[in-house]
Design a protein around this motif. Structure first.
Motif, PDB file in Angstrom:
ATOM      1  N   THR A   1     -55.433  41.751  -5.068  1.00  0.00           N
ATOM      2  CA  THR A   1     -55.328  42.381  -6.679  1.00  0.00           C
ATOM      3  C   THR A   1     -54.141  43.227  -6.944  1.00  0.00           C
ATOM      4  OG1 THR A   1     -57.788  42.509  -6.308  1.00  0.00           O
ATOM      5  CG2 THR A   1     -56.672  44.111  -7.379  1.00  0.00           C
TER       6      THR A   1
ATOM      7  N   LEU B   1     -50.667  41.382  -7.208  1.00  0.00           N
ATOM      8  CA  LEU B   1     -50.611  41.643  -9.245  1.00  0.00           C
ATOM      9  C   LEU B   1     -50.749  42.445  -9.822  1.00  0.00           C
ATOM     10  CD1 LEU B   1     -53.993  38.991  -9.496  1.00  0.00           C
ATOM     11  CD2 LEU B   1     -51.846  38.764  -9.918  1.00  0.00           C
TER      12      LEU B   1
ATOM     13  N   THR C   1     -53.016  35.002 -20.467  1.00  0.00           N
ATOM     14  CA  THR C   1     -54.091  34.784 -19.276  1.00  0.00           C
ATOM     15  C   THR C   1     -55.338  33.931 -19.617  1.00  0.00           C
ATOM     16  OG1 THR C   1     -54.154  35.184 -17.220  1.00  0.00           O
ATOM     17  CG2 THR C   1     -55.113  36.388 -18.696  1.00  0.00           C
TER      18      THR C   1
ATOM     19  N   THR D   1     -61.187  32.408 -14.415  1.00  0.00           N
ATOM     20  CA  THR D   1     -60.759  32.842 -13.015  1.00  0.00           C
ATOM     21  C   THR D   1     -61.667  34.264 -12.878  1.00  0.00           C
ATOM     22  OG1 THR D   1     -58.623  33.839 -12.189  1.00  0.00           O
ATOM     23  CG2 THR D   1     -59.028  34.521 -14.768  1.00  0.00           C
TER      24      THR D   1
ATOM     25  N   THR E   1     -58.310  38.826 -11.911  1.00  0.00           N
ATOM     26  CA  THR E   1     -56.444  38.339 -12.877  1.00  0.00           C
ATOM     27  C   THR E   1     -56.897  39.550 -13.798  1.00  0.00           C
ATOM     28  OG1 THR E   1     -57.035  36.030 -12.508  1.00  0.00           O
ATOM     29  CG2 THR E   1     -55.636  36.782 -13.603  1.00  0.00           C
TER      30      THR E   1
ATOM     31  N   LEU F   1     -49.601  34.791 -17.457  1.00  0.00           N
ATOM     32  CA  LEU F   1     -50.567  34.693 -16.269  1.00  0.00           C
ATOM     33  C   LEU F   1     -51.202  33.648 -16.153  1.00  0.00           C
ATOM     34  CD1 LEU F   1     -51.044  36.354 -13.559  1.00  0.00           C
ATOM     35  CD2 LEU F   1     -52.473  37.886 -14.803  1.00  0.00           C
TER      36      LEU F   1
ATOM     37  N   VAL G   1     -53.180  30.801 -13.376  1.00  0.00           N
ATOM     38  CA  VAL G   1     -53.912  31.031 -12.696  1.00  0.00           C
ATOM     39  C   VAL G   1     -54.080  29.695 -12.157  1.00  0.00           C
ATOM     40  CG1 VAL G   1     -56.126  31.482 -11.842  1.00  0.00           C
ATOM     41  CG2 VAL G   1     -55.426  32.702 -13.717  1.00  0.00           C
TER      42      VAL G   1
ATOM     43  N   ASP H   1     -50.834  33.599 -10.979  1.00  0.00           N
ATOM     44  CA  ASP H   1     -51.797  34.054  -9.780  1.00  0.00           C
ATOM     45  C   ASP H   1     -52.024  32.280  -8.665  1.00  0.00           C
ATOM     46  OD1 ASP H   1     -54.071  34.268  -8.323  1.00  0.00           O
ATOM     47  OD2 ASP H   1     -55.463  35.416 -10.339  1.00  0.00           O
TER      48      ASP H   1
ATOM     49  N   CYS I   1     -48.146  35.864  -6.499  1.00  0.00           N
ATOM     50  CA  CYS I   1     -49.181  36.905  -6.263  1.00  0.00           C
ATOM     51  C   CYS I   1     -50.453  35.908  -5.304  1.00  0.00           C
ATOM     52  CB  CYS I   1     -49.989  37.943  -7.145  1.00  0.00           C
ATOM     53  SG  CYS I   1     -48.539  38.228  -8.140  1.00  0.00           S
TER      54      CYS I   1
END
Ligand code: PLP
Length: 369
Positions: A60, A63, A80, A84, A88, A128, A130, A156, A178
């Motif tokens: 966390t 990010l 994003t 998730t 995120t 972003l 994931v 992510d 990340c």
């Protein structure tokens, strides 16, 4: 009993090395950052195929600092997915920016690149993606769109250590990657830990400053910062585990292949990684009709399963203020109601995989009759 994850079995394999490494940190009293963390940063950067790794106290935080280092803040939008873990989304909000969701692809369950352009506004600053369950999002079209619209890309990769897309490792394609080293992750610490990786010396320096109270030198604070440092014991444990992570990934892939073969004769929808991706199977999820009934019945048969994730972020009460509602992201909502994660770890035995599939078939038969 077949547990969902067996960290004790993994510990038995590495016990002498881990115990010695932790004792070494205690002897050295280098409890925060220090040589073990620095050594880990070097090894993990090489593992990801990037120049820099900044070790942190959680995924966390990785990010959160990635966004701050990239200059994202109030008034900015970040595109994003809602499929998730909430971290995120939370990290975007920590910076004062606004998460804007797009749906996922029904086959890979990762960000659908075809939906990104329609979500871009004059306020959009970043994308972003994931890498859900250990499979990388479709990075080529994502990077093309980002290049065209001058957007930052932050990956992510919390679930995707060693995952690959056209031969490039997770975390190495976007501006910053990340990672989480939460204990249950493919590379897990013995407590909380995370890292940000990047090829940019400038971004790496900013993230390193922000993790340590913005200190350029002791008590010389040049930017407002945070206490997001990795502790020495986590660095020591992760250094030991770096020697095993590839063989554990091989083990996960062997389990996944076994599931694939046995499940091929069933109606369950399985992970379908594109051939140009290396899936590292942090999670092996299938789609199941009557998921909750199946999960309970498997539990009664001694098989522990998980759901990643049952309520998409846009339908979580905590994020109601974002203004989304039911039916906004049909693929995400459908898979959230159907996902069932099966046990997967390197130590899982072939007969245990066979038992999981046999019980699944029994449960499905009972449901159908
Ligand atoms: C996709 C995803 N993003 C972010 C995180 C946050 O990582 P951490 O728990 O280390 O803060 C996690 C971990 O649970 C995750 O699965």
């Amino acid at each position: 009993m077949i547990p969902f994850l067996d960290l004790k079995a993994q510990y038995r394999q590495i016990k002498s090395e881990v115990d010695a490494a932790v004792a070494g940190v205690i002897e050295s009293t280098q409890f925060v950052l220090g040589p073990q963390v620095a050594a880990f940063e070097e090894r993990f950067a090489a593992y990801c195929g990037v120049k820099h790794c900044v070790a942190l106290n959680s995924g966390t935080s990785a990010l959160h600092l990635a966004f701050l280092a990239a200059g994202i803040g109030p008034g900015d939008e970040v595109i994003t997915v809602s499929m998730t873990f909430v971290a995120t989304t939370a990290a975007i909000l920590y910076c004062g920016a606004k998460p804007v969701f797009v749906d996922v692809d029904p086959v890979t369950w990762t960000m659908d690149p075809n939906l990104i352009e329609a979500a871009i506004t004059p306020r959009t600053k970043a994308i972003l993606p994931v890498h859900l369950h250990g499979l990388m999002a479709d990075m080529d079209p994502i990077m093309e769109i980002a290049d065209r619209a001058s957007l930052v890309v932050i990956e992510d990769a919390a679930q995707a250590h060693g995952s690959e897309y056209r031969g490039r490792r997770a975390g190495s394609i976007g501006d910053i990657g990340c990672f989480s080293f939460y204990p249950g992750k493919n590379l897990g610490a013995y407590g909380e830990a995370g890292a940000a990786v990047t090829n940019s010396p400038d971004l790496a320096r900013r993230i390193a400053l922000l993790r340590d109270w913005g200190q350029e030198s002791k008590y010389n604070h040049i930017v407002p910062g945070y206490n997001f440092r990795m502790d020495g014991m986590q660095g020591a444990v992760l250094n030991v585990k770096m020697g095993y992570v590839e063989s554990w990934t091989d083990g996960r892939q062997a389990v996944a292949l076994r599931y694939d073969r046995l499940l091929a004769r069933t109606q369950f929808k399985r992970p379908a990684p594109p051939s140009h991706c290396r899936h590292v199977y942090h999670v092996y999820a299938i789609e199941v009709d009557g998921r909750d009934r199946v999960q309970n019945a498997l539990g009664a048969a001694g098989i522990a399963t998980g759901i990643h994730y049952p309520i998409p972020v846009h339908l979580q009460k905590a994020y109601a203020e974002l203004g989304y509602g039911r039916d906004d992201f049909p693929v995400t909502e459908t898979v959230a109601s159907r996902f069932l994660s099966l046990p997967i770890y390197a130590e899982l035995q072939p007969e245990q995989v066979a038992k999981v599939v046999m019980e699944l078939e029994n449960v499905a038969l009972v449901g159908a009759s």
